[in-house]
Design an enzyme around this catalytic site. Sequence first.
Site, PDB file in Angstrom:
ATOM      1  N   PHE A  91       0.805  -1.226   0.000  1.00 32.92           N
ATOM      2  CA  PHE A  91       0.000   0.000   0.000  1.00 32.92           C
ATOM      3  C   PHE A  91       0.835   1.271   0.000  1.00 32.92           C
ATOM      4  CE2 PHE A  91       0.684  -0.602   4.588  1.00 32.92           C
ATOM      5  CZ  PHE A  91       1.013   0.690   4.985  1.00 32.92           C
TER       6      PHE A  91
ATOM      7  N   LYS B  96      -1.181  -7.499  -8.682  1.00 27.93           N
ATOM      8  CA  LYS B  96      -2.135  -7.529  -7.579  1.00 27.93           C
ATOM      9  C   LYS B  96      -1.745  -6.413  -6.618  1.00 27.93           C
ATOM     10  CE  LYS B  96      -3.119  -8.492  -3.810  1.00 27.93           C
ATOM     11  NZ  LYS B  96      -3.676  -7.603  -2.719  1.00 27.93           N
TER      12      LYS B  96
ATOM     13  N   GLU C  77      -5.225  -3.734  -1.613  1.00 25.69           N
ATOM     14  CA  GLU C  77      -6.649  -3.408  -1.612  1.00 25.69           C
ATOM     15  C   GLU C  77      -6.926  -2.092  -0.886  1.00 25.69           C
ATOM     16  OE1 GLU C  77      -5.872  -6.044   1.978  1.00 25.69           O
ATOM     17  OE2 GLU C  77      -5.161  -5.820  -0.090  1.00 25.69           O
TER      18      GLU C  77
ATOM     19  N   SER D  61       5.801  -6.972   4.164  1.00 30.37           N
ATOM     20  CA  SER D  61       6.399  -7.313   5.446  1.00 30.37           C
ATOM     21  C   SER D  61       7.207  -8.600   5.335  1.00 30.37           C
ATOM     22  CB  SER D  61       5.318  -7.474   6.515  1.00 30.37           C
ATOM     23  OG  SER D  61       4.535  -8.621   6.258  1.00 30.37           O
TER      24      SER D  61
ATOM     25  N   CYS E 238       9.550   1.471   3.548  1.00 34.90           N
ATOM     26  CA  CYS E 238      10.502   0.424   3.926  1.00 34.90           C
ATOM     27  C   CYS E 238      11.911   0.970   4.047  1.00 34.90           C
ATOM     28  CB  CYS E 238      10.456  -0.733   2.931  1.00 34.90           C
ATOM     29  SG  CYS E 238      11.038  -0.303   1.277  1.00 34.90           S
TER      30      CYS E 238
ATOM     31  N   GLU F  24       9.221  -3.752  13.228  1.00 34.57           N
ATOM     32  CA  GLU F  24       9.034  -2.758  12.176  1.00 34.57           C
ATOM     33  C   GLU F  24       7.677  -2.098  12.408  1.00 34.57           C
ATOM     34  OE1 GLU F  24       9.294  -2.260   7.344  1.00 34.57           O
ATOM     35  OE2 GLU F  24       8.419  -4.085   8.148  1.00 34.57           O
TER      36      GLU F  24
END
Length: 501
Positions: free
Chosen positions: A151, A175, A178, A228, A283, A386
């Site tokens: 995201f 993909k 969402e 992740s 990240c 994280e």
Amino acid sequence: MTDKHITHWIAGQSWTGTTERHGDVYDPATGAVTGRVDFASIAEVDQAVGAAATAFKEWRHASVAKRATVLFAFRELLNAKREELAAIIVSEHGKVHSDALGEIARGLEVVEYACGIPQLIKGGFTEQASTGIDVYSIRQPLGPVAIISPFNFPAMVPMWFFPIAIAAGNTVVVKPSEKDPSAANFLAELWKQAGLPDGVFNVVHGDKVAVDRLLEHPDVKSVSFVGSTPIARYVYETGTRYGKRVQALGGAKNHMLVLPDADLDLAADAAVNAGFGAAGERCMAVSVLVVVDPIGDTLVEKIKERMAGLTVGPGCNAASEMGPLVTGAHRDKVTSYLDAGLADGATLAVDGRTHSVTGEDTEKGFWLGPTLFDDVKPGMSVYNDEIFGPVLSVVRVGSYDEGLELINSNPYGNGTAIFTNDGGAARRFQHDVEVGMVGINVPIPVPVAYYSFGGWKASLFGDTHAYGPDGVHFFTRGKAVTQRWLDPSHGGINLGFPTNN
């Protein structure tokens, strides 16, 4: 709820079917539901992969000149429509407008790199490798490839992968997350306008059902993932079990080491910029500041001064420097670390829950202001995990060696930075640190497009990094060809093992 409806893009058009499964899309600044995204079943994933497999039969044979022409056209369209795409990113992710434009600019770098595909896949040739024999190498596409993106960069991360994949002759199924799905559809429409044949670029929306089907589908030849570490490990293990080539980029706990000789104003600016940009949802965000005393108190005060002046508000407001977090659930998870850090004995030097938020209709938005912990120790959850939010932890050490050991002992190895005016210390650090991307007086060392992006240790599963030369190799297979054209005057039978004479 608005009537915005986001659905799949398959074989060059929006999907026209119906589904019982969908997800809400939010405006993170207001907390309001702004649309609905369809969730793919196995059938829709199979339809998208099938379209990609069909398109591959022709696209793989397109000349590299033709592919480059389409890439150049896509680049021009994306550059012309960057403001529209940035507005989409702001509305669904929440990051500020300038940050969204920066994301698009970095993605464009990879598109521009992929425009050089005729040079990037050029092979080698050796004449007369043996008597009358020539040897050469070629690189060929894999087939349909899957890209599963997060995201936090709904445009840039997919663009780390699909420009090179398409330029090399592959077809793609993306993909996206969402949580902010619309950017992928916008990019799909640009590809169609650029002249990309239908089925070469497809988008399926959804959740684990879609991910698992892409991982196991026999026609999907490779999987590229960013997210992740637990999910990256799952994607790598599952995809490779099904015989796929996988590059899975995982999480991070990026440390920034500040030596006593550093320019502390520069270091303070860098810590704030790298720690709180995109509300820490990067990240490559700096989440741990490793300070070699005796400069700790001075640097912490400089950082606090800068944090107090940050304008937190909706990303569409020009004055906003930091926006909300992407969802209410994620905001609540990040906020829980503030109480956990206090319980573990850290000092909450700046509590982001008290930071004011500008703008209208923000009462129900997913807000948390910039947060600073001091006196953090390894073992505390604010250090180990994280957090993926605007939480910066300060760890104090007594020496360069202690700081280096701290960084090298961390299970993550994505990015790191050192701030110093000592060239010898910087050179030693870049050589000894066990991290994949290193910045020297640069807090977010994301490589330019003609190098490759990726970390070490638990930050990367697979052998190849994203984009750059690694990206070209990931999306192609090498083939060596040995050829001889016989002179009619020579020949004869020889059953001995061939040698290089």
